[in-house]
Design an enzyme around this catalytic site. Structure first.
Site, PDB file in Angstrom:
ATOM      1  N   LYS A  61       0.826  -1.206   0.000  1.00 30.80           N
ATOM      2  CA  LYS A  61       0.000   0.000   0.000  1.00 30.80           C
ATOM      3  C   LYS A  61       0.862   1.258   0.000  1.00 30.80           C
ATOM      4  O   LYS A  61       0.556   2.240  -0.682  1.00 30.80           O
ATOM      5  CB  LYS A  61      -0.928   0.001   1.213  1.00 30.80           C
ATOM      6  CG  LYS A  61      -1.770   1.270   1.329  1.00 30.80           C
ATOM      7  CD  LYS A  61      -2.741   1.211   2.488  1.00 30.80           C
ATOM      8  CE  LYS A  61      -3.555   2.501   2.562  1.00 30.80           C
ATOM      9  NZ  LYS A  61      -4.586   2.463   3.614  1.00 30.80           N
ATOM     10  N   HIS A  69     -25.452 -24.777 -28.706  1.00 29.14           N
ATOM     11  CA  HIS A  69     -24.202 -25.310 -28.158  1.00 29.14           C
ATOM     12  C   HIS A  69     -23.025 -24.377 -28.442  1.00 29.14           C
ATOM     13  O   HIS A  69     -21.952 -24.803 -28.856  1.00 29.14           O
ATOM     14  CB  HIS A  69     -23.927 -26.709 -28.699  1.00 29.14           C
ATOM     15  CG  HIS A  69     -25.056 -27.675 -28.442  1.00 29.14           C
ATOM     16  ND1 HIS A  69     -25.402 -28.090 -27.178  1.00 29.14           N
ATOM     17  CD2 HIS A  69     -25.947 -28.261 -29.286  1.00 29.14           C
ATOM     18  CE1 HIS A  69     -26.437 -28.907 -27.251  1.00 29.14           C
ATOM     19  NE2 HIS A  69     -26.791 -29.025 -28.516  1.00 29.14           N
TER      20      HIS A  69
END
Length: 517
Positions: A143, A276
């Site tokens: 961070k 399909h």
């Protein structure tokens, strides 16, 4: 405001805490040679001390001992304050609490995945190998990558050593950011493995997979004996079901294939019928109902039970035409008129779905599973236009052929390889896909045209990849095909082009292959 140049932060203190000890001693020697103070924990500290490297144990730095058999060691404000402290902003509070900045974290985590892969692994052993302090420390450092470098992969140690020696114990900001991203990926993957394990203990699917959140369980997967669930990116989700029973696993696959296909067409009104995950009929029309009727007659037998998709708003007239003509599972469009749903009032099981157009969706990648892993690739965003067509044979093209070649090339991209699509007047007249040889795909496509009594004379043909032999050209020419579009790139290109010239077939290359496996 910060007073330290983020491009030139000299590292004075490093924290080393690794489960995988590969290369850590060599790295520590480099750090020591640069006069970087080394903080370390338990097993890593002992290894470095045994190698003759001076270190400070984290417990001595914090003034708080490791407790609970090592469960608590780095979870301390003096550690996380040293990692999260912003140079030039938090200096006063760091000084007040005697927190000295840490500029480098080298860490990797307890071997959870390796532990659960052991046949005799107990649940208690698995739980004990869930690292807590390590991920917190890595995330804190990542961070604060404006000020801190974090490295989680031993394969990066050599580059770390090189950069430290080259830059006088500092790391360029762009590299800190790259390693921070890798660190967050590392902890995310670690937590995901734990989530999978715990969910499996409860015979459940995990809450999230690769950043996608579980929406709900499906009745079953491709087959009734397979459990399944739907995972979606909250921000990229593009479907809204207006009516009908719940979608099945196979429905979702077909709907996605249908939307992907029609989204490649923006100006034309296009209808595609999917079975399909392959298109069986695709056509343009002045109105959606016209496009549907032309798509249907391209292969009426295969259309039964299909997914029908449009790229334009549909109305009651269109839906009425569909349900009067055939059995349908799903109807999909970007919008429907207010009265359209009334046409389905006596068809409560038919699903009616609207989707957001491609430009409003955020998904950039396709993700496919393989045994023990996943494959990630950029989505195939290629979309053939007139500028991609390069005539390589002796015969030129008229405007209708150009239009049909573009239409065919966009459709063949969505057919399983090997794939062939025949088109005439913006309507598919034959589609062949999923074949082991290209000539077999061609024979299926042209037989579909013959079954539907659709003419192939002056039709065009698109192939998803190059022709390895001239046999397909000869076969197509006998049936009246007038032009062929393909990527090119075969060692037999010259022979293929010569055959097309001899038989009076225009040959066009795009240079773009569209395999779809």
């Amino acid at each position: 405001m910060p007073t330290t140049d983020p491009e030139k932060i000299v590292i004075k203190r490093a924290l080393l805490s690794v489960s995988d000890k590969t290369g850590i001693v060599e790295l520590a020697h480099t750090l020591a040679s640069l006069n970087i103070e080394i903080l370390s924990t338990s097993g890593t500290a002992k290894l470095l001390q045994d190698a003759g490297i001076a270190i400070t144990e984290v417990s001595d730095y914090t003034g708080f001992p490791e407790i609970m058999n090592g469960r608590i060691k780095t979870l301390h404000p003096k550690v996380h304050g040293a990692l999260l402290g912003r140079r030039g902003l938090d200096d006063a509070v760091m000084q007040e609490h005697r927190i000295t900045a840490i500029g480098l974290v080298v860490a990797n985590l307890y071997p959870f995945t390796r532990t659960i892969q052991k046949k005799d692994c107990t649940q208690a052993q698995a739980i004990e190998n869930i690292d807590i302090g390590g991920p917190a420390m890595i995330r804190s450092a990542a961070k604060n990558n404006d000020n801190v470098t974090v490295v989680v992969d031993p394969d990066d140690y050599r580059q770390l050593q090189f950069l430290l020696e080259k830059n006088g114990a500092s790391i360029p900001s762009e590299q800190r950011l790259l390693w921070a991203a890798k660190a967050f990926d590392y902890t995310a993957s670690y937590d995901s493995a734990i989530g999978f394990y715990l969910a499996k203990l409860n015979n459940q699917f995990p809450h999230s997979v690769a950043g996608y959140t579980c929406r709900f369980d499906l009745r079953y997967g491709e087959n009734p004996h397979q459990a399944a669930a739907l995972y979606m990116d909250e921000y990229a989700s593009c479907l809204e079901q207006l009516q009908g029973k719940a979608l099945s696993y196979n429905n979702y696959l077909d709907v996605d294939a249908a939307i992907t296909l029609v989204s490649d067409f923006t100006s034309e009104c296009v209808c595609a019928i999917i079975k399909h995950t392959n298109p069986c009929g695709v056509a343009c029309g002045e109105h959606p109902v016209d496009a549907y009727r032309r798509a249907y007659i391209a292969d009426p037998l295969s259309a039964f039970g299909g997914i029908i998709a449009f790229n334009h708003e549909i109305d009651r007239k269109t839906i009425t035409a569909i349900i009067e003509q055939q059995f349908v599972e799903v109807i999909v469009a970007p919008a429907v008129t207010s009265d359209a749903g009334q046409a389905l009032s006596d068809k409560p099981n038919v699903r009616l779905i609207i989707y957001r157009p491609a430009g409003q969706r955020q998904s950039l990648y396709s993700l496919r599973s393989i045994e023990g892993g996943v494959l990630l690739q950029q989505k195939d965003s290629s979309c053939i236009t007139a500028s991609d067509l390069r005539v390589v044979g002796q015969l030129g093209l008229d405007d209708k052929q150009i239009s049909d070649l573009i239409f065919a090339a966009r459709i063949v991209k969505q057919v399983k390889s090997n794939a062939i699509v025949c088109v005439k007047a913006q309507q598919t007249v034959g589609i062949g896909g999923g074949q082991m040889s290209r000539i077999d795909a061609l024979k299926i496509a042209t037989s579909k045209a013959q079954q539907a009594k659709l003419s192939l004379h002056r039709a065009v043909l698109a192939s998803d990849a190059f022709f390895p032999f001239a046999d397909s050209i000869e076969y197509a020419a006998k049936l009246g095909i007038g032009a062929i579009v393909q990527p090119g790139g075969s060692v037999k290109d010259a022979e293929v082009i010569a055959t097309a010239n001899r038989l009076g077939v225009a040959m066009v290359f795009t240079g773009i292959r569209n395999f779809k496996h």
